[in-house]
Design a protein around this motif. Structure first.
Motif, PDB file in Angstrom:
ATOM      1  N   TYR A   1      12.125   0.883  -5.398  1.00  0.00           N
ATOM      2  CA  TYR A   1      13.316  -0.407  -4.950  1.00  0.00           C
ATOM      3  C   TYR A   1      13.399   0.147  -3.150  1.00  0.00           C
ATOM      4  CZ  TYR A   1      17.853  -2.179  -3.626  1.00  0.00           C
ATOM      5  OH  TYR A   1      18.838  -2.720  -2.962  1.00  0.00           O
ATOM      6  N   SER A   2      13.686   1.182  -2.951  1.00  0.00           N
ATOM      7  CA  SER A   2      13.877   1.769  -1.551  1.00  0.00           C
ATOM      8  C   SER A   2      12.743   1.878  -0.614  1.00  0.00           C
ATOM      9  CB  SER A   2      14.468   3.419  -1.679  1.00  0.00           C
ATOM     10  OG  SER A   2      15.492   3.233  -2.439  1.00  0.00           O
ATOM     11  N   VAL A   3      11.417   2.151  -1.128  1.00  0.00           N
ATOM     12  CA  VAL A   3      10.299   2.019  -0.557  1.00  0.00           C
ATOM     13  C   VAL A   3      10.001   0.706   0.024  1.00  0.00           C
ATOM     14  CG1 VAL A   3       7.840   2.503  -0.694  1.00  0.00           C
ATOM     15  CG2 VAL A   3       9.376   4.087  -1.459  1.00  0.00           C
ATOM     16  N   ILE A   4      10.162  -0.378  -0.878  1.00  0.00           N
ATOM     17  CA  ILE A   4       9.740  -1.569  -0.781  1.00  0.00           C
ATOM     18  C   ILE A   4      10.823  -2.317   0.238  1.00  0.00           C
ATOM     19  CG2 ILE A   4       9.711  -3.986  -1.668  1.00  0.00           C
ATOM     20  CD1 ILE A   4       8.904  -2.851  -4.408  1.00  0.00           C
ATOM     21  N   ILE A   5      12.016  -2.173   0.251  1.00  0.00           N
ATOM     22  CA  ILE A   5      12.836  -2.511   1.180  1.00  0.00           C
ATOM     23  C   ILE A   5      12.665  -2.016   2.558  1.00  0.00           C
ATOM     24  CG2 ILE A   5      15.386  -2.568   1.842  1.00  0.00           C
ATOM     25  CD1 ILE A   5      14.477  -4.674  -0.053  1.00  0.00           C
ATOM     26  N   LEU A   6      12.424  -0.761   2.755  1.00  0.00           N
ATOM     27  CA  LEU A   6      12.417   0.150   3.947  1.00  0.00           C
ATOM     28  C   LEU A   6      10.991  -0.339   4.699  1.00  0.00           C
ATOM     29  CD1 LEU A   6      13.668   3.652   3.050  1.00  0.00           C
ATOM     30  CD2 LEU A   6      14.807   1.662   4.371  1.00  0.00           C
TER      31      LEU A   6
ATOM     32  N   GLY B   1       2.968   6.214   7.761  1.00  0.00           N
ATOM     33  CA  GLY B   1       4.357   5.657   6.771  1.00  0.00           C
ATOM     34  C   GLY B   1       4.366   6.284   5.609  1.00  0.00           C
ATOM     35  N   VAL B   2       3.201   6.433   5.089  1.00  0.00           N
ATOM     36  CA  VAL B   2       3.224   6.926   3.523  1.00  0.00           C
ATOM     37  C   VAL B   2       3.769   8.181   3.246  1.00  0.00           C
ATOM     38  CG1 VAL B   2       0.939   7.922   3.476  1.00  0.00           C
ATOM     39  CG2 VAL B   2       1.637   6.537   1.596  1.00  0.00           C
ATOM     40  N   GLY B   3       3.852   8.889   4.177  1.00  0.00           N
ATOM     41  CA  GLY B   3       4.634  10.487   3.810  1.00  0.00           C
ATOM     42  C   GLY B   3       6.104  10.219   3.451  1.00  0.00           C
ATOM     43  N   LEU B   4       6.690   9.359   4.126  1.00  0.00           N
ATOM     44  CA  LEU B   4       8.107   8.911   3.843  1.00  0.00           C
ATOM     45  C   LEU B   4       8.213   8.424   2.390  1.00  0.00           C
ATOM     46  CD1 LEU B   4      10.957   8.824   4.511  1.00  0.00           C
ATOM     47  CD2 LEU B   4      10.749   6.773   5.716  1.00  0.00           C
ATOM     48  N   ALA B   5       7.288   7.517   2.290  1.00  0.00           N
ATOM     49  CA  ALA B   5       7.371   6.928   0.702  1.00  0.00           C
ATOM     50  C   ALA B   5       7.143   7.915  -0.286  1.00  0.00           C
ATOM     51  CB  ALA B   5       6.417   5.646   0.666  1.00  0.00           C
TER      52      ALA B   5
ATOM     53  N   LEU C   1       0.826  -1.290  -0.090  1.00  0.00           N
ATOM     54  CA  LEU C   1       0.066  -0.095  -0.009  1.00  0.00           C
ATOM     55  C   LEU C   1       0.911   1.203   0.149  1.00  0.00           C
ATOM     56  CD1 LEU C   1      -3.052  -1.016   2.402  1.00  0.00           C
ATOM     57  CD2 LEU C   1      -2.937  -0.724   0.120  1.00  0.00           C
ATOM     58  N   LYS C   2       1.956   1.126   0.797  1.00  0.00           N
ATOM     59  CA  LYS C   2       2.888   2.440   0.692  1.00  0.00           C
ATOM     60  C   LYS C   2       3.479   2.735  -0.651  1.00  0.00           C
ATOM     61  CE  LYS C   2       4.245   1.975   5.669  1.00  0.00           C
ATOM     62  NZ  LYS C   2       5.105   1.852   6.345  1.00  0.00           N
TER      63      LYS C   2
ATOM     64  N   LEU D   1      -0.731  25.067  -4.165  1.00  0.00           N
ATOM     65  CA  LEU D   1      -0.391  24.788  -2.769  1.00  0.00           C
ATOM     66  C   LEU D   1       0.315  23.582  -2.450  1.00  0.00           C
ATOM     67  CD1 LEU D   1      -4.054  25.319  -1.226  1.00  0.00           C
ATOM     68  CD2 LEU D   1      -1.933  26.696  -1.101  1.00  0.00           C
ATOM     69  N   ARG D   2       1.107  23.223  -3.733  1.00  0.00           N
ATOM     70  CA  ARG D   2       2.076  21.944  -3.901  1.00  0.00           C
ATOM     71  C   ARG D   2       2.692  21.762  -2.609  1.00  0.00           C
ATOM     72  NH1 ARG D   2       5.456  21.688  -8.862  1.00  0.00           N
ATOM     73  NH2 ARG D   2       6.315  23.351  -7.947  1.00  0.00           N
ATOM     74  N   GLY D   3       3.494  22.702  -1.982  1.00  0.00           N
ATOM     75  CA  GLY D   3       4.228  22.687  -0.959  1.00  0.00           C
ATOM     76  C   GLY D   3       3.775  22.396   0.224  1.00  0.00           C
ATOM     77  N   PHE D   4       2.507  23.124   0.441  1.00  0.00           N
ATOM     78  CA  PHE D   4       1.753  22.926   1.666  1.00  0.00           C
ATOM     79  C   PHE D   4       1.257  21.428   1.598  1.00  0.00           C
ATOM     80  CE2 PHE D   4      -2.635  22.425   3.433  1.00  0.00           C
ATOM     81  CZ  PHE D   4      -2.558  22.944   4.737  1.00  0.00           C
ATOM     82  N   LEU D   5       0.756  20.757   0.685  1.00  0.00           N
ATOM     83  CA  LEU D   5       0.367  19.463   0.454  1.00  0.00           C
ATOM     84  C   LEU D   5       1.311  18.135   0.800  1.00  0.00           C
ATOM     85  CD1 LEU D   5      -2.231  19.833  -2.503  1.00  0.00           C
ATOM     86  CD2 LEU D   5      -2.714  19.574  -0.095  1.00  0.00           C
ATOM     87  N   ARG D   6       2.663  18.790   0.216  1.00  0.00           N
ATOM     88  CA  ARG D   6       3.712  17.977   0.711  1.00  0.00           C
ATOM     89  C   ARG D   6       4.041  17.938   2.288  1.00  0.00           C
ATOM     90  NH1 ARG D   6       8.272  19.606  -3.697  1.00  0.00           N
ATOM     91  NH2 ARG D   6       7.280  18.902  -5.643  1.00  0.00           N
ATOM     92  N   SER D   7       3.810  19.113   2.924  1.00  0.00           N
ATOM     93  CA  SER D   7       4.237  19.185   4.404  1.00  0.00           C
ATOM     94  C   SER D   7       2.861  18.227   4.942  1.00  0.00           C
ATOM     95  CB  SER D   7       4.075  20.612   4.797  1.00  0.00           C
ATOM     96  OG  SER D   7       5.230  21.379   4.198  1.00  0.00           O
ATOM     97  N   LEU D   8       1.734  18.349   4.457  1.00  0.00           N
ATOM     98  CA  LEU D   8       0.550  17.740   5.174  1.00  0.00           C
ATOM     99  C   LEU D   8       0.627  16.267   4.786  1.00  0.00           C
ATOM    100  CD1 LEU D   8      -2.325  18.665   6.467  1.00  0.00           C
ATOM    101  CD2 LEU D   8      -3.279  18.209   4.169  1.00  0.00           C
ATOM    102  N   VAL D   9       1.145  15.807   3.997  1.00  0.00           N
ATOM    103  CA  VAL D   9       1.323  14.302   3.825  1.00  0.00           C
ATOM    104  C   VAL D   9       2.520  13.812   4.541  1.00  0.00           C
ATOM    105  CG1 VAL D   9       2.112  12.432   1.931  1.00  0.00           C
ATOM    106  CG2 VAL D   9       0.439  14.404   1.396  1.00  0.00           C
ATOM    107  N   PHE D  10       3.612  14.713   4.593  1.00  0.00           N
ATOM    108  CA  PHE D  10       4.841  14.152   5.475  1.00  0.00           C
ATOM    109  C   PHE D  10       4.479  14.058   6.893  1.00  0.00           C
ATOM    110  CE2 PHE D  10       9.105  14.357   7.109  1.00  0.00           C
ATOM    111  CZ  PHE D  10       9.500  13.289   7.027  1.00  0.00           C
TER     112      PHE D  10
END
Length: 317
Positions: free
Chosen positions: A240-245, A193-197, A108-109, A126-135
Motif C-alpha cells: 500500500y505504501s509503495v503504490i501510493i508513494l 527508486g526500487v531501492g526505497l520500495a 514495476l517498483k 552478504l545480505r547487508g552489503f546487498l541491501r546497501s547496494l540496492v538502496f
C-alpha cells in the motif's frame, strides 16, 4: 421493632439500567477533562511549519494562477490562464504519458521491490552489503542519473548498445525513438527508486510474526506456500505504501524526463510537468502557475480515491 421497608425486589434491574447512561456520561466528562494526549503547545511548531511551507504557498499559487504576473507586477485575468492551459495542443499527450509513466513505474517498483524484499530477508550471505547496494541509487542525484543514462543509452556508441552488440542484437535509439523514449526513462526511474520500495518491503516482511511461518511449516507447506499465504497478504501495508508513494512520484515526475529527453523526440515523451516548465521557460508565469494548480488537482483527484480504495484492503496480522 418493625418499620416500613420499601419493596426493593424490582429495584435491581431498574437501578442497573438507569445507572448505565450515568456511567457513560461520567466517562464522557472524564475524557473531556483529560483533553488531548499532548498539550496544544507541542502541536504549534508543526502547525506553524506546515502553514508556512504548504498552506501559504498553496494559497498564493491559487491566487497567482488567476493573474498574469512577473517578478514586480501582476494583473488579474480570472480563469483565462486555466482556459489557455487546457487549450494547449500537447496537453492530451502529456496527460496520457503522465498516467502511463505513473502506472508503469509504480507497478514495476511493487513487483521488483517485493521480490528483492523477500530475497534480502532470507538467509543470504552478504545480505547487508546487498541491501546497501540496492538502496544506493536512491541516494544519487536524479539529474546525475539522467545524464549518466543519457550517455549509456546513446545509439551505437552507448555502453548498452555495445553490450547488446556482443550477443548480436542491434539496440534501438532508446531516447530518440518515439516508441521507446518514455519507456526507457520509466525503466531508469524504476532502477533509481526500487531501492526505497525494497527497504519498505524489508521492514514490512520483518514485522510479520514468525508464528505464521511455523504454522505453514507444521502443515507441510514449502517456500511457495509461505510466500502465497503469509508474506504476500501480510505485507500488504508495505505494498500500500509503495503504490501510493510511487504513484504520486510518477504523476509529478519531471527532472528525470527533462534531463534525458526534454519531452522529445518532438512532444512524444512530454508529461504535464514538462509542459508546465516549457510555459515557464517562455515567460508565461501565470499560465505555468495555473498548470501547477491543475496538476495538484489532478494528483489529488486520483490519489485520494486510490488511497481510500487501497486502505480498505488493509490486512493486519
Amino acid at each position: 421493632m418493625t418499620g416500613h421497608r420499601p419493596d426493593t425486589r424490582d429495584a435491581g434491574p431498574r437501578s442497573a439500567g438507569s445507572g448505565l447512561p450515568a456511567r457513560r456520561a461520567h466517562a464522557t466528562r472524564a475524557r473531556r477533562k483529560t483533553g488531548p494526549a499532548y498539550p496544544y503547545a507541542l502541536y504549534l511548531p508543526a502547525a506553524l511549519v506546515y502553514t508556512v511551507i504548504f498552506l501559504v504557498p498553496t494559497a498564493m499559487a491559487f491566487y497567482f494562477a488567476l493573474t498574469r504576473w512577473t517578478l514586480f507586477d501582476s494583473e488579474f485575468v480570472g480563469l483565462d490562464n486555466f482556459r489557455d492551459f487546457l487549450a494547449e495542443q500537447n496537453l492530451s499527450i502529456g496527460f496520457r504519458n503522465t498516467v502511463v509513466y505513473a502506472v508503469v513505474t509504480s507497478a514495476l517498483k511493487v513487483v521488483i521491490g517485493l521480490g528483492l524484499g523477500v530475497l534480502l530477508t532470507s538467509k543470504l550471505r552478504l545480505r547487508g552489503f546487498l541491501r546497501s547496494l540496492v538502496f544506493f541509487p536512491v541516494l544519487v542525484s536524479t539529474v546525475a542519473v539522467g545524464i549518466t543514462f543519457s550517455v549509456l543509452l546513446k545509439p551505437d556508441t552507448g555502453l548498452v548498445d555495445k553490450a547488446l552488440a556482443l550477443v548480436g542484437i542491434s539496440g534501438p535509439d532508446w531516447l530518440g525513438d518515439a516508441s521507446t523514449a518514455l519507456l526507457s526513462v520509466a525503466l531508469v526511474d524504476v532502477w533509481k527508486g526500487v531501492g526505497l520500495a525494497t527497504v519498505i518491503y524489508i521492514a514490512g516482511i520483518l514485522s510479520i510474526p514468525t508464528d505464521y511461518y511455523q504454522a505453514v511449516a507444521v502443515d507441510g507447506g514449502g517456500a511457495w506456500h509461505r510466500f502465497r499465504h503469509v508474506t504476500l497478504p501480510l505485507s500488504w501495508p508495505a505494498t500500500y505504501s509503495v503504490i501510493i508513494l510511487s504513484f504520486i512520484g510518477g504523476l509529478r515526475s519531471f527532472d528525470l524526463i527533462w534531463t534525458m529527453t526534454r519531452g522529445g523526440p518532438g512532444f512524444t515523451s512530454d508529461v504535464i510537468a514538462s509542459i508546465i516548465y516549457k510555459q515557464y521557460q517562455a515567460g508565461f508565469y501565470g499560465l505555468s502557475t495555473a498548470g501547477n494548480v491543475l496538476l495538484f488537482v489532478v494528483v489529488t483527484a486520483i490519489v485520494v480515491p486510490l488511497n481510500w480504495f487501497l486502505g480498505r484492503r488493509q490486512v493486519s496480522p
